[in-house]
Scaffold this motif. Structure first.
Motif, PDB file in Angstrom:
ATOM      1  N   GLU A  27       0.832  -1.212   0.000  1.00  0.00           N
ATOM      2  CA  GLU A  27       0.000   0.000   0.000  1.00  0.00           C
ATOM      3  C   GLU A  27       0.864   1.258   0.000  1.00  0.00           C
ATOM      4  OE1 GLU A  27      -3.177   2.274  -0.519  1.00  0.00           O
ATOM      5  OE2 GLU A  27      -3.180   0.098  -0.643  1.00  0.00           O
ATOM      6  N   ASP A  28       1.941   1.266   0.788  1.00  0.00           N
ATOM      7  CA  ASP A  28       2.867   2.401   0.811  1.00  0.00           C
ATOM      8  C   ASP A  28       3.498   2.601  -0.558  1.00  0.00           C
ATOM      9  OD1 ASP A  28       2.420   2.884   3.515  1.00  0.00           O
ATOM     10  OD2 ASP A  28       4.118   1.628   4.145  1.00  0.00           O
ATOM     11  N   LEU A  29       3.863   1.495  -1.193  1.00  0.00           N
ATOM     12  CA  LEU A  29       4.472   1.565  -2.522  1.00  0.00           C
ATOM     13  C   LEU A  29       3.496   2.135  -3.536  1.00  0.00           C
ATOM     14  CD1 LEU A  29       7.016   1.017  -4.133  1.00  0.00           C
ATOM     15  CD2 LEU A  29       6.223  -1.320  -4.495  1.00  0.00           C
ATOM     16  N   ARG A  30       2.243   1.720  -3.459  1.00  0.00           N
ATOM     17  CA  ARG A  30       1.214   2.262  -4.370  1.00  0.00           C
ATOM     18  C   ARG A  30       1.048   3.769  -4.169  1.00  0.00           C
ATOM     19  NH1 ARG A  30      -2.838  -2.698  -3.627  1.00  0.00           N
ATOM     20  NH2 ARG A  30      -2.096  -3.944  -5.367  1.00  0.00           N
ATOM     21  N   LYS A  31       1.038   4.210  -2.917  1.00  0.00           N
ATOM     22  CA  LYS A  31       0.915   5.645  -2.615  1.00  0.00           C
ATOM     23  C   LYS A  31       2.119   6.419  -3.172  1.00  0.00           C
ATOM     24  CE  LYS A  31      -1.798   5.174   1.610  1.00  0.00           C
ATOM     25  NZ  LYS A  31      -1.777   5.307   3.074  1.00  0.00           N
ATOM     26  N   LEU A  32       3.311   5.835  -3.009  1.00  0.00           N
ATOM     27  CA  LEU A  32       4.522   6.470  -3.519  1.00  0.00           C
ATOM     28  C   LEU A  32       4.475   6.605  -5.037  1.00  0.00           C
ATOM     29  CD1 LEU A  32       7.321   7.631  -2.902  1.00  0.00           C
ATOM     30  CD2 LEU A  32       8.216   5.301  -3.030  1.00  0.00           C
TER      31      LEU A  32
ATOM     32  N   LYS B  75       1.799   6.722  -6.910  1.00  0.00           N
ATOM     33  CA  LYS B  75       0.767   7.717  -7.234  1.00  0.00           C
ATOM     34  C   LYS B  75       1.305   9.137  -7.039  1.00  0.00           C
ATOM     35  CE  LYS B  75      -3.634   9.181  -7.622  1.00  0.00           C
ATOM     36  NZ  LYS B  75      -3.724  10.053  -8.734  1.00  0.00           N
ATOM     37  N   LEU B  76       2.024   9.380  -5.935  1.00  0.00           N
ATOM     38  CA  LEU B  76       2.604  10.703  -5.684  1.00  0.00           C
ATOM     39  C   LEU B  76       3.567  11.109  -6.799  1.00  0.00           C
ATOM     40  CD1 LEU B  76       3.336  10.609  -1.855  1.00  0.00           C
ATOM     41  CD2 LEU B  76       1.850  12.215  -3.046  1.00  0.00           C
ATOM     42  N   ILE B  77       4.406  10.171  -7.203  1.00  0.00           N
ATOM     43  CA  ILE B  77       5.384  10.465  -8.262  1.00  0.00           C
ATOM     44  C   ILE B  77       4.682  10.671  -9.590  1.00  0.00           C
ATOM     45  CG2 ILE B  77       7.322   9.495  -9.573  1.00  0.00           C
ATOM     46  CD1 ILE B  77       8.143   8.200  -6.823  1.00  0.00           C
ATOM     47  N   ASP B  78       3.671   9.834  -9.862  1.00  0.00           N
ATOM     48  CA  ASP B  78       2.930   9.952 -11.117  1.00  0.00           C
ATOM     49  C   ASP B  78       2.225  11.298 -11.228  1.00  0.00           C
ATOM     50  OD1 ASP B  78       2.073   8.869 -13.594  1.00  0.00           O
ATOM     51  OD2 ASP B  78       0.121   8.389 -12.720  1.00  0.00           O
ATOM     52  N   ASP B  79       1.736  11.823 -10.113  1.00  0.00           N
ATOM     53  CA  ASP B  79       1.028  13.109 -10.109  1.00  0.00           C
ATOM     54  C   ASP B  79       1.970  14.306 -10.070  1.00  0.00           C
ATOM     55  OD1 ASP B  79      -1.341  11.728 -10.161  1.00  0.00           O
ATOM     56  OD2 ASP B  79      -1.740  11.936  -8.021  1.00  0.00           O
ATOM     57  N   SER B  80       3.252  14.061  -9.899  1.00  0.00           N
ATOM     58  CA  SER B  80       4.221  15.158  -9.810  1.00  0.00           C
ATOM     59  C   SER B  80       4.943  15.348 -11.145  1.00  0.00           C
ATOM     60  CB  SER B  80       5.253  14.853  -8.715  1.00  0.00           C
ATOM     61  OG  SER B  80       6.160  13.864  -9.162  1.00  0.00           O
ATOM     62  N   THR B  81       5.854  16.311 -11.168  1.00  0.00           N
ATOM     63  CA  THR B  81       6.667  16.540 -12.369  1.00  0.00           C
ATOM     64  C   THR B  81       7.980  15.774 -12.311  1.00  0.00           C
ATOM     65  OG1 THR B  81       7.642  18.514 -11.394  1.00  0.00           O
ATOM     66  CG2 THR B  81       5.682  18.826 -12.776  1.00  0.00           C
ATOM     67  N   ILE B  82       8.153  14.990 -11.256  1.00  0.00           N
ATOM     68  CA  ILE B  82       9.370  14.178 -11.124  1.00  0.00           C
ATOM     69  C   ILE B  82       9.351  13.083 -12.180  1.00  0.00           C
ATOM     70  CG2 ILE B  82      10.612  12.556  -9.624  1.00  0.00           C
ATOM     71  CD1 ILE B  82       9.412  14.083  -7.224  1.00  0.00           C
TER      72      ILE B  82
ATOM     73  N   GLU C 288      12.007  10.715 -12.347  1.00  0.00           N
ATOM     74  CA  GLU C 288      12.726   9.563 -11.819  1.00  0.00           C
ATOM     75  C   GLU C 288      12.895   9.726 -10.309  1.00  0.00           C
ATOM     76  OE1 GLU C 288      16.114   8.240 -14.124  1.00  0.00           O
ATOM     77  OE2 GLU C 288      17.174   7.753 -12.292  1.00  0.00           O
ATOM     78  N   PHE C 289      12.704   8.612  -9.581  1.00  0.00           N
ATOM     79  CA  PHE C 289      12.827   8.623  -8.123  1.00  0.00           C
ATOM     80  C   PHE C 289      13.527   7.348  -7.681  1.00  0.00           C
ATOM     81  CE2 PHE C 289      11.181   7.374  -3.948  1.00  0.00           C
ATOM     82  CZ  PHE C 289      11.445   8.506  -3.196  1.00  0.00           C
ATOM     83  N   LYS C 290      14.529   7.476  -6.798  1.00  0.00           N
ATOM     84  CA  LYS C 290      15.240   6.319  -6.282  1.00  0.00           C
ATOM     85  C   LYS C 290      15.254   6.406  -4.761  1.00  0.00           C
ATOM     86  CE  LYS C 290      19.405   3.602  -6.655  1.00  0.00           C
ATOM     87  NZ  LYS C 290      20.679   3.398  -7.299  1.00  0.00           N
ATOM     88  N   LEU C 291      14.978   5.245  -4.121  1.00  0.00           N
ATOM     89  CA  LEU C 291      14.960   5.166  -2.671  1.00  0.00           C
ATOM     90  C   LEU C 291      15.793   3.966  -2.245  1.00  0.00           C
ATOM     91  CD1 LEU C 291      13.701   6.065   0.086  1.00  0.00           C
ATOM     92  CD2 LEU C 291      11.907   4.395  -0.372  1.00  0.00           C
ATOM     93  N   ASP C 292      16.782   4.200  -1.397  1.00  0.00           N
ATOM     94  CA  ASP C 292      17.612   3.136  -0.822  1.00  0.00           C
ATOM     95  C   ASP C 292      17.441   3.209   0.687  1.00  0.00           C
ATOM     96  OD1 ASP C 292      18.907   2.176  -3.211  1.00  0.00           O
ATOM     97  OD2 ASP C 292      20.127   3.998  -3.194  1.00  0.00           O
ATOM     98  N   ASN C 293      17.257   2.035   1.336  1.00  0.00           N
ATOM     99  CA  ASN C 293      17.210   2.047   2.794  1.00  0.00           C
ATOM    100  C   ASN C 293      18.365   1.230   3.358  1.00  0.00           C
ATOM    101  OD1 ASN C 293      16.481  -0.644   2.705  1.00  0.00           O
ATOM    102  ND2 ASN C 293      14.409  -0.336   3.471  1.00  0.00           N
ATOM    103  N   ASN C 294      18.564   1.307   4.651  1.00  0.00           N
ATOM    104  CA  ASN C 294      19.679   0.636   5.312  1.00  0.00           C
ATOM    105  C   ASN C 294      19.559  -0.884   5.293  1.00  0.00           C
ATOM    106  OD1 ASN C 294      20.706   3.140   5.832  1.00  0.00           O
ATOM    107  ND2 ASN C 294      19.913   3.242   7.917  1.00  0.00           N
ATOM    108  N   ALA C 295      18.355  -1.397   5.055  1.00  0.00           N
ATOM    109  CA  ALA C 295      18.144  -2.844   5.049  1.00  0.00           C
ATOM    110  C   ALA C 295      18.536  -3.467   3.714  1.00  0.00           C
ATOM    111  CB  ALA C 295      16.689  -3.162   5.371  1.00  0.00           C
ATOM    112  N   GLY C 296      19.010  -2.655   2.785  1.00  0.00           N
ATOM    113  CA  GLY C 296      19.440  -3.177   1.488  1.00  0.00           C
ATOM    114  C   GLY C 296      18.366  -3.163   0.418  1.00  0.00           C
ATOM    115  N   THR C 297      17.191  -2.596   0.720  1.00  0.00           N
ATOM    116  CA  THR C 297      16.123  -2.495  -0.267  1.00  0.00           C
ATOM    117  C   THR C 297      16.330  -1.239  -1.103  1.00  0.00           C
ATOM    118  OG1 THR C 297      14.596  -3.574   1.261  1.00  0.00           O
ATOM    119  CG2 THR C 297      13.624  -2.381  -0.587  1.00  0.00           C
ATOM    120  N   SER C 298      16.163  -1.390  -2.389  1.00  0.00           N
ATOM    121  CA  SER C 298      16.326  -0.266  -3.304  1.00  0.00           C
ATOM    122  C   SER C 298      15.120  -0.222  -4.235  1.00  0.00           C
ATOM    123  CB  SER C 298      17.605  -0.437  -4.115  1.00  0.00           C
ATOM    124  OG  SER C 298      17.751   0.627  -5.017  1.00  0.00           O
TER     125      SER C 298
END
Length: 157
Positions: free
Chosen positions: A7-12, A14-21, A23-33
């Motif tokens: 659900e969080d991923l879907r919201k993310l 949607k936010l990017i799709d509605d913006s002018t961005i 490309e978006f990249k997210l890396d966390n400390n657990a190794g997920t990218s």
């Protein structure tokens, strides 16, 4: 940062799709990218923007004197493109529902306003750098345009 659920991923997305961005990249400390890229109309059509050369060639077929075959007649027209000088939203008119600055078949003059590109809430009037006849409008009203993207095709005088 906690783990993203579906659900969080879907919201993310949607936010990017509605913006002018684009490309978006997210890396966390657990190794997920996560990498999210938006495809633009130009990406779908050509893979990238390329500016057309100033000379375009049109092929016209006409019947010969006998009428039983066609001969090709090449006509070269000197075409120029008015391109977006910045990234932003393309508007053909000064206000919603207003008449477009120019349309197919219109004559344009040097310095004439041809459209608006909105960038960061600023309305930038785009002026023609040459005189001629508008052959084609290449961008849709309200469309996000990239730097250097062709907006109008004009036959120079």
């Amino acid at each position: 940062m906690s783990e993203l659920n579906l659900e969080d991923l879907r919201k993310l997305i949607k936010l990017i799709d509605d913006s002018t961005i684009s490309e978006f990249k997210l890396d966390n400390n657990a190794g997920t990218s996560i990498l999210i890229k938006k495809k633009t109309t130009a990406d779908v059509l050509t893979g990238q923007y390329t500016l057309a050369p100033p000379m375009a060639q049109t092929i016209v077929q006409t019947p010969d004197d006998k009428g039983d075959s066609m001969q090709e007649v090449a006509m070269a027209e000197e075409l120029q493109e008015i391109v977006a000088p910045m990234v932003g939203t393309f508007y053909r008119a000064a206000s919603p529902g207003g008449d477009p600055y120019i349309k197919k078949g219109d004559q344009v003059e040097v310095g004439q306003v041809v459209c608006i590109v909105e960038a960061m809430k600023l309305m930038n009037e785009i002026e023609s750098e040459f005189s001629g006849e508008v052959i084609e409008v290449l961008a849709e009203n309200g469309q996000l345009v990239e730097y250097g993207q062709p907006l109008f095709s004009v036959k120079k005088r």
